[in-house]
Motif scaffolding. Structure first.
Motif, PDB file in Angstrom:
ATOM      1  N   ASN A  67       0.555   1.522   1.218  1.00 32.89           N
ATOM      2  CA  ASN A  67       1.127   1.454   2.572  1.00 32.89           C
ATOM      3  C   ASN A  67       0.035   1.269   3.625  1.00 32.89           C
ATOM      4  N   LYS A  68      -0.873   0.336   3.347  1.00 37.72           N
ATOM      5  CA  LYS A  68      -1.962   0.081   4.276  1.00 37.72           C
ATOM      6  C   LYS A  68      -1.986  -1.390   4.684  1.00 37.72           C
ATOM      7  N   VAL A  69      -2.365  -1.618   5.931  1.00 40.19           N
ATOM      8  CA  VAL A  69      -2.635  -2.960   6.431  1.00 40.19           C
ATOM      9  C   VAL A  69      -4.126  -3.033   6.731  1.00 40.19           C
ATOM     10  N   ILE A  70      -4.819  -3.998   6.116  1.00 42.57           N
ATOM     11  CA  ILE A  70      -6.278  -4.056   6.207  1.00 42.57           C
ATOM     12  C   ILE A  70      -6.686  -5.428   6.730  1.00 42.57           C
ATOM     13  N   LEU A  71      -7.479  -5.423   7.771  1.00 47.66           N
ATOM     14  CA  LEU A  71      -8.016  -6.647   8.357  1.00 47.66           C
ATOM     15  C   LEU A  71      -9.297  -7.044   7.628  1.00 47.66           C
ATOM     16  N   HIS A  72      -9.386  -8.332   7.209  1.00 47.29           N
ATOM     17  CA  HIS A  72     -10.573  -8.874   6.566  1.00 47.29           C
ATOM     18  C   HIS A  72     -11.189  -9.910   7.508  1.00 47.29           C
ATOM     19  N   GLU A  73     -12.421  -9.647   7.964  1.00 46.06           N
ATOM     20  CA  GLU A  73     -13.121 -10.571   8.844  1.00 46.06           C
ATOM     21  C   GLU A  73     -14.374 -11.102   8.153  1.00 46.06           C
ATOM     22  N   PRO A  74     -14.595 -12.419   8.176  1.00 47.03           N
ATOM     23  CA  PRO A  74     -15.797 -12.971   7.537  1.00 47.03           C
ATOM     24  C   PRO A  74     -17.072 -12.413   8.168  1.00 47.03           C
ATOM     25  N   VAL A  75     -18.039 -12.130   7.321  1.00 42.55           N
ATOM     26  CA  VAL A  75     -19.328 -11.658   7.806  1.00 42.55           C
ATOM     27  C   VAL A  75     -20.425 -12.354   6.994  1.00 42.55           C
ATOM     28  N   PRO A  76     -21.413 -12.969   7.651  1.00 41.69           N
ATOM     29  CA  PRO A  76     -22.496 -13.629   6.922  1.00 41.69           C
ATOM     30  C   PRO A  76     -23.420 -12.596   6.278  1.00 41.69           C
ATOM     31  N   ILE A  77     -23.810 -12.837   5.026  1.00 43.61           N
ATOM     32  CA  ILE A  77     -24.688 -11.919   4.313  1.00 43.61           C
ATOM     33  C   ILE A  77     -25.847 -12.678   3.682  1.00 43.61           C
ATOM     34  N   TYR A 160     -16.464 -10.307   3.403  1.00 48.68           N
ATOM     35  CA  TYR A 160     -15.490  -9.881   4.400  1.00 48.68           C
ATOM     36  C   TYR A 160     -15.659  -8.395   4.672  1.00 48.68           C
ATOM     37  N   ARG A 161     -15.784  -8.049   5.943  1.00 49.83           N
ATOM     38  CA  ARG A 161     -15.752  -6.634   6.282  1.00 49.83           C
ATOM     39  C   ARG A 161     -14.293  -6.233   6.454  1.00 49.83           C
ATOM     40  N   THR A 162     -13.959  -5.021   6.041  1.00 53.20           N
ATOM     41  CA  THR A 162     -12.566  -4.598   6.032  1.00 53.20           C
ATOM     42  C   THR A 162     -12.362  -3.436   6.990  1.00 53.20           C
ATOM     43  N   THR A 163     -11.203  -3.459   7.652  1.00 49.25           N
ATOM     44  CA  THR A 163     -10.841  -2.414   8.603  1.00 49.25           C
ATOM     45  C   THR A 163      -9.363  -2.097   8.436  1.00 49.25           C
ATOM     46  N   ALA A 164      -9.048  -0.847   8.129  1.00 45.73           N
ATOM     47  CA  ALA A 164      -7.653  -0.427   8.038  1.00 45.73           C
ATOM     48  C   ALA A 164      -7.065  -0.358   9.446  1.00 45.73           C
ATOM     49  N   LEU A 165      -5.847  -0.899   9.611  1.00 44.50           N
ATOM     50  CA  LEU A 165      -5.217  -0.975  10.930  1.00 44.50           C
ATOM     51  C   LEU A 165      -3.988  -0.074  10.998  1.00 44.50           C
ATOM     52  N   SER A 166      -3.948   0.773  12.025  1.00 47.56           N
ATOM     53  CA  SER A 166      -2.754   1.559  12.296  1.00 47.56           C
ATOM     54  C   SER A 166      -1.702   0.661  12.937  1.00 47.56           C
ATOM     55  N   PRO A 167      -0.441   1.092  13.006  1.00 51.80           N
ATOM     56  CA  PRO A 167       0.577   0.285  13.696  1.00 51.80           C
ATOM     57  C   PRO A 167       0.188  -0.037  15.141  1.00 51.80           C
TER      58      PRO A 167
END
Length: 219
Positions: A67-77, A160-167
């Motif tokens: 029950n999670k929504v996770i944002l994936h944003e590209p990040v150069p490594i 991709y850096r990941t961030t869990a998003l609340s509603p």
């Protein structure tokens, strides 16, 4: 309660990310599945590909069981990481956005691509499986605390850096929550979003006058 993505290929979402206003077009969706570590339970999750108004790509993961929504944003490594040459528990040194980090391999798993819709470019050609590697950034402070590499969308020198998003965060970034309970059909959710705007005329719907005429006769 299990959740599902409440998105539609081709629709546009509007909101603000990192204090900048953006619009996002939903380009496609992948449904992935794998067995848990004991092999007893089937885990499914969704990956939605979105393109913003600057032609930059982001992904939304809808983890149905967690029950999670996770944002994936590209990040150069730097340097490039080969997901097939890693083991859980290993640590690596890398640079992300020009800063040095120590990352630890948190998990490695292989998943089957169960369903695909819309425009999903696979850089290595058509695929039916993918390998995912999750890294924990050691000693990291927000906003960079976890990184993921996914074979089917893997680019050289990119993760991709990941961030869990609340509603509330989903509403800020995309204008509304982007998930629904599994037992509510998506068509019902779309109707309830359309209905208030339609009857007020805000959506430009030609059915607004008809609705009020019918309501007048019923009353």
């Amino acid at each position: 309660m299990s959740i599902r993505g409440d998105l539609r290929v081709g629709e546009t979402l509007r909101g603000s990310l990192r204090k900048e206003s953006h619009s996002y077009t939903v380009m496609g969706r992948i449904i992935l599945k794998r067995r848990d570590q004991r092999g007893r339970r089937l885990i499914r999750w969704e990956q939605w590909r979105l393109i913003d108004d600057n032609s930059k790509e982001i992904w939304l993961e809808i983890n149905r069981d967690a029950n999670k929504v996770i944002l994936h944003e590209p990040v150069p490594i730097q340097p490039m990481i080969d997901p097939f040459a890693l083991e859980v528990g290993q640590t690596r040194q890398l640079k992300a956005n020009g800063q040095s980090y120590t990352v630890e391999v948190k998990d490695i798993y292989r998943a089957d691509i169960d369903h695909e819709a819309g425009t999903i470019p696979h850089l290595t050609g058509a695929v039916t499986t993918t390998t995912c590697v999750e890294f924990r950034v050691k000693g990291a402070r927000k906003p960079l605390s976890s990184i993921v590499i996914d074979e089917h969308r893997h680019r050289k020198h990119e993760a991709y850096r990941t961030t869990a998003l609340s509603p509330e965060q989903q509403s800020k970034i995309f204008g509304r929550p982007v998930y629904r309970p599994w037992w509510i059909p998506s068509v019902v959710r779309r109707f309830w979003r359309w209905f208030p705007a339609a009857i007020s005329g805000a959506s430009g719907s030609e059915w607004a006058p008809v609705f009020w005429i019918v309501l007048m006769f019923v009353a």
